[in-house]
Design an enzyme around this catalytic site. Structure first.
Site, PDB file in Angstrom:
ATOM      1  N   LYS A  81       0.811  -1.226   0.000  1.00 36.92           N
ATOM      2  CA  LYS A  81       0.000   0.000   0.000  1.00 36.92           C
ATOM      3  C   LYS A  81       0.845   1.278   0.000  1.00 36.92           C
ATOM      4  O   LYS A  81       0.447   2.290  -0.541  1.00 36.92           O
ATOM      5  CB  LYS A  81      -0.951   0.007   1.200  1.00 36.92           C
ATOM      6  CG  LYS A  81      -2.103  -0.969   1.039  1.00 36.92           C
ATOM      7  CD  LYS A  81      -3.174  -0.742   2.076  1.00 36.92           C
ATOM      8  CE  LYS A  81      -4.411  -1.574   1.797  1.00 36.92           C
ATOM      9  NZ  LYS A  81      -4.179  -3.017   2.045  1.00 36.92           N
TER      10      LYS A  81
ATOM     11  N   GLU B  42      -9.946   7.076   3.986  1.00 35.09           N
ATOM     12  CA  GLU B  42     -10.838   6.202   4.743  1.00 35.09           C
ATOM     13  C   GLU B  42     -10.109   4.881   4.916  1.00 35.09           C
ATOM     14  O   GLU B  42      -9.221   4.543   4.143  1.00 35.09           O
ATOM     15  CB  GLU B  42     -12.155   5.999   4.005  1.00 35.09           C
ATOM     16  CG  GLU B  42     -12.205   4.814   3.055  1.00 35.09           C
ATOM     17  CD  GLU B  42     -11.343   4.967   1.819  1.00 35.09           C
ATOM     18  OE1 GLU B  42     -11.187   6.112   1.355  1.00 35.09           O
ATOM     19  OE2 GLU B  42     -10.826   3.953   1.331  1.00 35.09           O
TER      20      GLU B  42
ATOM     21  N   SER C 210       1.681  -9.843  -1.051  1.00 35.60           N
ATOM     22  CA  SER C 210       1.276  -8.446  -0.861  1.00 35.60           C
ATOM     23  C   SER C 210       1.612  -7.873   0.508  1.00 35.60           C
ATOM     24  O   SER C 210       1.856  -6.678   0.634  1.00 35.60           O
ATOM     25  CB  SER C 210      -0.216  -8.289  -1.151  1.00 35.60           C
ATOM     26  OG  SER C 210      -0.976  -9.143  -0.333  1.00 35.60           O
TER      27      SER C 210
HETATM   28  C1  LIG Z   1      -5.031  -3.994   1.588  1.00 34.80           C
HETATM   29  C2  LIG Z   1      -4.376  -5.278   1.295  1.00 34.80           C
HETATM   30  C3  LIG Z   1      -4.778  -6.105   0.219  1.00 34.80           C
HETATM   31  C4  LIG Z   1      -5.968  -5.812  -0.643  1.00 34.80           C
HETATM   32  O1  LIG Z   1      -5.911  -4.605  -1.335  1.00 34.80           O
HETATM   33  P1  LIG Z   1      -5.689  -4.537  -2.908  1.00 34.80           P
HETATM   34  O2  LIG Z   1      -5.975  -3.130  -3.231  1.00 34.80           O
HETATM   35  O3  LIG Z   1      -6.627  -5.502  -3.544  1.00 34.80           O
HETATM   36  O4  LIG Z   1      -4.285  -4.913  -3.167  1.00 34.80           O
HETATM   37  C5  LIG Z   1      -4.063  -7.254  -0.037  1.00 34.80           C
HETATM   38  N1  LIG Z   1      -3.011  -7.611   0.724  1.00 34.80           N
HETATM   39  C6  LIG Z   1      -2.602  -6.849   1.768  1.00 34.80           C
HETATM   40  C7  LIG Z   1      -1.439  -7.307   2.563  1.00 34.80           C
HETATM   41  C8  LIG Z   1      -3.262  -5.673   2.088  1.00 34.80           C
HETATM   42  O5  LIG Z   1      -2.835  -4.937   3.119  1.00 34.80           O
END
Ligand SMILES: *Cc1c(COP(=O)(O)O)cnc(C)c1O
Length: 608
Positions: free
Chosen positions: A304, A326, A592
């Site tokens: 993010k 938000e 992610s």
């Molecule tokens: C917020 C988040 C997501 C989902 O958000 P996307 O916008 O779909 O990427 C996925 N993995 C993690 C670790 C997150 O913090």
């Protein structure tokens, strides 16, 4: 039209640009320019013609450089006479014949008669803008001057060509004279600093130029649509804010100073490039080759931050000193509070009252970072109510406030802007995979999808590569048909949420259904419009993973690789139990985020 990229200087950068397969690469052997080439040319494909650029240089020196650097073309930028050009074409001192490109500067006018003497002694002309120094002046000349072109010799068009000129170039291609335009020569408009090319923007330019509808079909169009999805469905009072952003975002992102600052922060603050890790034990278990793109190692623990860094720089560029956001689970709130602290900007985060209670550690983090967390007290007191509050705030503070959206959703240009900031993920994957496997393209890219920002960034540079298959992983919660799910591509129908038209889970009369997933980041009733388009066109294969499957896959990664993944990511990891890959398949998966924030969930689930 062919492409020549001129003014190459740095070894790594030469290799990266060569990977885009331009037709010519130019090296300037003239020491009065900052793009002066003074090192070795790394090994690059023979299909790319190495071009030496000279200015009134002694012929023997030119010949020596051609032989030393194995040049396939020379570009003569000074007042080299016809006999000089002819010498280069006829001398027996060269190991191989050379292409001769003679440059003419065209500013406010040009007498094409001077070309007569050169008709038989060079291979191409190059028309450039007149500037103080040869190469990289950044100004375009009036191309309509070429309507008087008296020759049939193919020419290079040069001088201040940048990504903003795509439409001008397309228009130029319709003109009569364009049939003699053999190549476009680009230089300073694609630079981060003299001699250092911006590979991402160059890639985009080359893709756009290919004028191939195929190449564009998964990117956003001028109206902000991906096929049937996207657009900007906003209250009239928000129009000026969104319009200001739409008008400026591409321009700002293309500014070398902006890109440089963004890249610098990604490197020094976020810790990029994030590693591309070959997961050996996981690969052995599933008898295929799995690479993990380690976004979990970024500062703040997920992808993010790539987006919030980009947007905070954008906000500053647009003169905003107050940031709102938000957040549901608090991850985006933390990433936003982090960059606001970094930049010394005021930060207000809206969060549902229920979520504030559920996500106490993230609320504490935001507060420590100096953000003000305002509870949303209406409705179900969760994410969508927090979003409503944030939008209300933005309407009331249109001049000094930027709204940082945390995923590839929202009204145009947000989905595209967020995707571009996150596209650093696939940009890195390309060169990293080349180092590991000798090729840029994997067989599959895979990522979990909440709103879809880590997925969009992971797919971006592969969207139009036909040999790369795309896998999107959604949260099925307790099961797709259980009534407790977030599998939007299966359960969703076209609808409007948070300013864009996309796939959306809703009741028969159009009320948004409350989604469910064990993972807070995937618990969203829609998907970004790009993903809705990828689902509808079949470009991406969508898979649904239940809570149970995800939790087990998360634990498996801990045991096999010593990495505790975020529960969102665990959903993506679970695909190996559902889908069989071939032993030689290369799968790049976006890891992610890290699982620290989810420890309690894992502990409760496995009764550890
Ligand atoms: C917020 C988040 C997501 C989902 O958000 P996307 O916008 O779909 O990427 C996925 N993995 C993690 C670790 C997150 O913090």
């Amino acid at each position: 039209m062919k492409i020549k990229v001129c003014g190459m200087k740095y070894q790594d950068n030469i290799e990266q640009v060569a990977a885009l397969q331009p037709d010519y690469l130019g090296f300037i052997f003239y020491d009065k320019t900052p793009r002066h080439f003074d090192t070795e040319i790394p090994e690059i494909s023979n299909d790319i013609k190495k071009t030496g650029v000279f200015v009134n240089e002694d012929l023997n020196t030119v010949i020596q450089k051609i032989n030393e650097f194995n040049l396939q073309a020379v570009q003569l930028h000074g007042e080299e006479a016809p006999f000089y050009c002819n010498m280069l074409r006829t001398t027996t001192l060269l190991k191989k014949p050379i292409e001769v490109i003679k440059v003419f500067s065209v500013m406010d006018g040009f007498n094409f008669k001077v070309l007569n003497e050169y008709e038989d002694v060079c291979d191409y002309y190059l028309f450039d803008t007149k500037g103080k120094l040869p190469g990289g002046n950044g100004y375009a000349f009036d191309w309509s001057l070429l309507n008087d072109y008296p020759s049939t010799k193919p020419f290079f068009l040069s001088g201040g060509i940048g990504i903003d000129q795509i439409n001008d170039i397309k228009k130029f291609k319709e003109s009569e004279v364009s049939k003699y335009c053999y190549a476009l020569d680009v230089n300073s408009k694609f630079e981060l600093e003299p001699g250092l090319k911006n590979v991402g923007v160059l890639r985009e330019f080359i893709n756009k130029l290919s004028n191939n509808k195929e190449m564009q079909k998964y990117n956003v169009d001028e109206r902000g649509y991906y096929g049937d999805f996207g657009g900007a469905f906003i209250p009239e009072m928000l129009y000026p804010n969104v319009e200001e952003l739409r008008e400026n975002y591409l321009k700002v992102m293309a500014e070398p100073k902006f890109k440089k600052e963004f890249d610098q922060l990604l490197k020094d603050y976020v810790g990029r490039p994030s590693p591309l890790y070959f997961a050996k034990r996981l690969s052995e278990k599933y008898n295929t080759k799995i690479y993990l793109k380690r976004e979990d190692l970024n500062h703040t623990g997920a992808h993010k931050i790539n987006n919030t860094i980009g947007q905070i720089l954008m906000a500053k560029r647009l003169g905003k000193n107050r940031i709102i956001a938000e957040t549901g689970a608090g991850q985006h709130g933390v990433a936003t509070a982090t960059v606001c602290a970094l930049m010394g900007l005021e930060c207000i985060v809206y969060m549902g009252e229920i979520d504030i209670a559920r996500q106490a550690p993230n609320v504490a983090r935001m507060k420590m970072l100096g953000a003000k967390v305002i509870p949303a007290l209406s409705g179900s007191r969760t994410l969508k109510d927090a979003t409503n509050e944030a939008i209300r705030d933005w309407i009331n503070n249109p001049v000094n406030t930027h709204y940082i959206i945390g995923s590839a959703i929202g009204p145009h240009p947000y989905p595209d802007m967020v995707t571009r900031f996150q596209s650093v993920i696939s940009e890195e994957i390309k060169w990293q995979l080349k180092e590991h496997e000798g090729r840029e393209n994997p067989d599959y890219v895979a990522a979990c999808i909440g709103g879809g920002s880590n997925a969009a960034g992971t797919y971006y540079h592969f969207l139009h590569e036909e040999d790369v298959k795309i896998i999107a992983v959604e949260a099925a919660g307790l099961g797709v048909d259980s009534g407790e799910s977030a599998a939007t591509s299966v359960l969703g129908k076209e609808g409007i949420i948070h300013g864009c038209k996309t796939l959306l889970m809703q009741t028969a009369d159009g009320q948004i259904t409350e989604p469910y997933s064990i993972s807070a980041g995937l618990d969203y009733p829609g998907v970004g419009p790009m993903h809705a388009h990828l689902a509808k066109t079949g470009r991406a294969e969508f898979m649904s993973i239940t809570d149970d499957e995800a939790m087990k896959a998360g634990l498996e990664l801990c045991e096999l690789e010593g990495i505790i993944p975020a529960i969102e990511t665990s959903h993506a990891l679970a695909i190996f139990k559902q889908k069989q890959f071939k032993p030689n398949d290369v799968i790049v998966m976006s890891l992610s985020g890290r699982g620290d924030k989810d420890l309690q969930n894992y502990i409760d689930y496995f009764k550890i």
